[in-house]
Scaffold this active site. Structure first.
Site, PDB file in Angstrom:
ATOM      1  N   ARG A 194       9.543   5.520  10.455  1.00  0.00           N
ATOM      2  CA  ARG A 194       8.849   6.437  11.263  1.00  0.00           C
ATOM      3  C   ARG A 194       8.863   7.177  12.534  1.00  0.00           C
ATOM      4  NH1 ARG A 194       6.258   9.086   6.340  1.00  0.00           N
ATOM      5  NH2 ARG A 194       7.200  11.211   7.184  1.00  0.00           N
ATOM      6  N   LEU A 209       5.709   2.243  -0.305  1.00  0.00           N
ATOM      7  CA  LEU A 209       6.549   2.732  -0.558  1.00  0.00           C
ATOM      8  C   LEU A 209       5.798   4.611   0.120  1.00  0.00           C
ATOM      9  CD1 LEU A 209       9.750   1.920  -1.305  1.00  0.00           C
ATOM     10  CD2 LEU A 209       8.763   1.428   0.857  1.00  0.00           C
ATOM     11  N   ASP A 210       6.113   4.723   1.410  1.00  0.00           N
ATOM     12  CA  ASP A 210       6.031   6.588   1.019  1.00  0.00           C
ATOM     13  C   ASP A 210       6.259   7.267   0.062  1.00  0.00           C
ATOM     14  OD1 ASP A 210       4.326   6.235   3.135  1.00  0.00           O
ATOM     15  OD2 ASP A 210       6.234   6.769   4.298  1.00  0.00           O
ATOM     16  N   LYS A 211       5.742   8.467  -0.788  1.00  0.00           N
ATOM     17  CA  LYS A 211       6.555   8.701  -1.707  1.00  0.00           C
ATOM     18  C   LYS A 211       8.190   9.356  -1.308  1.00  0.00           C
ATOM     19  CE  LYS A 211       6.343  13.405  -3.719  1.00  0.00           C
ATOM     20  NZ  LYS A 211       5.435  15.170  -3.051  1.00  0.00           N
TER      21      LYS A 211
END
Length: 228
Positions: free
Chosen positions: A145, A46-48
């Site tokens: 995104r 997962l992105d930060k």
């Protein structure tokens, strides 16, 4: 396996600028046995600044089985997302994703990219924003995104793909403050489903939205009700 509810702000893998304090470091402390596995057993990232649920393998047997499921698109992964704009119904984005031709830190819809499919449905509509339930069919870097920005519904707070902040007409000071102050992409990995690598049993987990996203939705809801 380990199932983790990752907070926003926690980096998954050490990298330049984030050598420690990552999920991987925490896993090595909590379950030292994962040290011998590729990526310490982490199956998907997962992105930060994306909160929510992910799975980690504790054994090589489990990792092999989970990677196979992921490649065969047998995971169920559903996200909560708050995006800009209005829409009348859900839909599907089928658009290949690869590195941006100019800015190599970004991803983009590009003809030379890898296949990427995202499904979305309406959860709740606000005056100029939408709460979506988003399901991944593939798992490309920054997929939700990029796809949401591609269809001109970028995620609230996305520092990379949103562009200029747009305020709804007649927005209250509370809403203005909430939108300006939301400093991460409004994305939360809410539900994960997979076949347990040892028992063969189908399992699902669900985690509630992160507090900052809940507060954003409540502010948008109040704005809608005050304008009616």
């Amino acid at each position: 396996i380990l199932v983790v509810n990752k907070p926003a702000g926690l980096v998954v893998h050490p990298a330049a600028g984030n050598p420690d304090g990552t999920l991987l470091n925490a896993l090595l402390h909590h379950a030292p046995g994962v040290a011998g596995l590729p990526r310490a057993g982490i199956i998907h990232r997962l992105d930060k600044d994306t909160s929510g649920i992910l799975v980690v393998a504790k054994t090589l047997e489990a990792r092999t089985a989970l990677v196979e499921q992921l490649q065969e698109r047998r995971f169920t992964r559903e996200y909560d997302a708050v995006v800009e704009g209005t829409m009348t119904g859900g839909g599907r984005v089928d658009a290949p994703i690869g590195r941006h031709p100019v800015d190599r830190k970004r991803m983009a819809v590009t003809p030379k990219g890898k296949p990427a499919v995202t499904h979305y449905r309406l959860k709740e509509r606000f005056r100029a924003h939408i709460w979506l339930k988003v399901r991944l069919e593939t798992g490309r870097t920054h997929q939700i995104r990029v796809h949401m920005a591609h269809i001109r519904h970028p995620l609230v707070g996305d520092p990379v793909y949103r562009g200029r902040l747009r305020m709804p007409a007649g927005a209250s000071e509370e809403l203005r403050s909430a939108l300006r102050g939301f400093r991460r992409q409004a994305l939360h990995a809410a539900r994960l489903g997979l076949t347990h690598p040892r028992t063969g049993e189908w399992m699902e987990w669900e985690v509630p939205m992160a507090d900052d996203l809940v507060a954003l939705v409540e502010t948008l809801r109040r704005d809608r009700e005050e304008q009616q």
